[in-house]
Design a protein around this motif. Sequence first.
Motif, PDB file in Angstrom:
ATOM      1  N   VAL A 155       0.845  -1.192   0.000  1.00 19.32           N
ATOM      2  CA  VAL A 155       0.000   0.000   0.000  1.00 19.32           C
ATOM      3  C   VAL A 155       0.881   1.242   0.000  1.00 19.32           C
ATOM      4  CG1 VAL A 155      -1.930   1.180   1.120  1.00 19.32           C
ATOM      5  CG2 VAL A 155      -1.675  -1.302   1.393  1.00 19.32           C
ATOM      6  N   ALA A 156       0.839   1.998  -1.088  1.00 22.51           N
ATOM      7  CA  ALA A 156       1.568   3.264  -1.138  1.00 22.51           C
ATOM      8  C   ALA A 156       0.816   4.321  -0.332  1.00 22.51           C
ATOM      9  CB  ALA A 156       1.734   3.721  -2.586  1.00 22.51           C
ATOM     10  N   ASP A 157       1.504   5.433  -0.016  1.00 23.77           N
ATOM     11  CA  ASP A 157       0.857   6.452   0.812  1.00 23.77           C
ATOM     12  C   ASP A 157       0.177   7.517  -0.049  1.00 23.77           C
ATOM     13  OD1 ASP A 157       2.935   8.098  -0.079  1.00 23.77           O
ATOM     14  OD2 ASP A 157       4.100   7.853   1.755  1.00 23.77           O
ATOM     15  N   ARG A 158      -0.537   8.396   0.626  1.00 22.14           N
ATOM     16  CA  ARG A 158      -1.300   9.446  -0.061  1.00 22.14           C
ATOM     17  C   ARG A 158      -0.375  10.364  -0.853  1.00 22.14           C
ATOM     18  NH1 ARG A 158      -3.047  14.642   0.563  1.00 22.14           N
ATOM     19  NH2 ARG A 158      -5.208  15.093  -0.086  1.00 22.14           N
ATOM     20  N   GLU A 159       0.797  10.666  -0.305  1.00 25.14           N
ATOM     21  CA  GLU A 159       1.744  11.549  -0.984  1.00 25.14           C
ATOM     22  C   GLU A 159       2.128  10.978  -2.341  1.00 25.14           C
ATOM     23  OE1 GLU A 159       6.264  13.415  -0.387  1.00 25.14           O
ATOM     24  OE2 GLU A 159       5.507  11.852   0.971  1.00 25.14           O
ATOM     25  N   TYR A 160       2.346   9.674  -2.407  1.00 27.26           N
ATOM     26  CA  TYR A 160       2.713   9.029  -3.661  1.00 27.26           C
ATOM     27  C   TYR A 160       1.595   9.166  -4.688  1.00 27.26           C
ATOM     28  CZ  TYR A 160       3.794   5.411  -7.082  1.00 27.26           C
ATOM     29  OH  TYR A 160       4.031   4.742  -8.253  1.00 27.26           O
ATOM     30  N   PHE A 161       0.374   8.861  -4.280  1.00 27.75           N
ATOM     31  CA  PHE A 161      -0.736   8.922  -5.231  1.00 27.75           C
ATOM     32  C   PHE A 161      -1.010  10.346  -5.698  1.00 27.75           C
ATOM     33  CE2 PHE A 161      -1.689   4.652  -3.645  1.00 27.75           C
ATOM     34  CZ  PHE A 161      -1.984   4.018  -4.845  1.00 27.75           C
TER      35      PHE A 161
END
Length: 393
Positions: free
Chosen positions: A195-201
């Motif tokens: 699960v990537a974080d919000r910053e990445y998306f």
Amino acid sequence: MNNRQLFLSHLAQTTDFPLLIEVEKAEGIHLFGPNGEKYIDLISGIGVSNVGHRHPKVLAAIQSQLDKYLHLMVYGEYVQTPQTQLAKALCDTLPDSLDNVYLVNSGSEAVEGALKLAKRFTGRREMISCVNAYHGSSHGSLSAGGNELFKRAYRPLLPGISHIHYGHLADLEKINRQTAAVILETIQGEAGIRVADREYFQALRRRCDETGTLLILDEIQAGFGRTGKFWAFEHFDIVPDILLCAKGMGGGMPIGAFIANKEVMGVFKNNPLLGHITTFGGHPVSAAASLATVQILQEEQLISQVEAKAALFKSLLVHPKIKGIRNKGLMMAVEFGSFEVLKPIIDRAIELGVITDWFLFCDDSMRIAPPLIITEEQIHDACQAILRAIDEA
């Protein structure tokens, strides 16, 4: 010859060691064998049975449609109520920019359609996907996959596809004005629930916007409530240009879809016309079952229960051999450190009546993705069996 012998003699095999669980009936979270065996299905047929096996409302929708008509015509020509009502119901769960649904038969087909759509709309030929991504087994979807072990025997595959590392911000610079689309699992499934974080998306969405690149989010495993929201991208405050779904979409029936806006989807109508064709896509019985599935998820408030049920699993699955648990809602990976430790545990758990699995690209972790209808009591029973399997394996 009995059923097992017929299975081994006449059905194409995909491994030399199939599970060979014989199923006579399924109901709710359970599978039942011909000799009284009873199994808790903790993997939902690999992310399919989100509302359980043979949900009464799904069965009623199927029966109602059986009394009207089955296949009538190739997709997109006749006005068929199950298709139109399903498309509207799906769009009602989505932002306004995702308002056009193309119904297909499976997740792989949804990927194939999306790849064609991105090329046709942008006029570009290069694609980017992620290392250890899984998008299906057909030639185009396999080309977009990110694990060479599964690809090398089938090369040459689709050209022009490169790979970045999921969740790595620096890799986003590889997206450029030659890139037609980035295709990415919102939650990486076969990589072992990453699960990537919000910053990445947020950065991914900005980079696609800057370069005129379409963002395709594959929610074939993560969609339809599995992560605690109807769509997994809702966790990250972004909206894709093309959204893919299947698996949990059909309540046990085969169906998939790729969803975009009307402008993007419209390129399939000209140069050439019939730019994407499917004979059985949006089969009326599958569409009726899918519409019932959407309604069940909403009416029975199953999605709002996901986080608490996931937390219960995590609180109960405590053992020295468990190295950690990764999850987004009821999309879970229980890490054991090696396949040699995990495989006997999976085998013993099946003997004890609990079906789990591992991941294609992460064979040291146990897959847990139960039907969302699972109760607290059933979670306790399943976890007790898993802990016993760990001790006895």
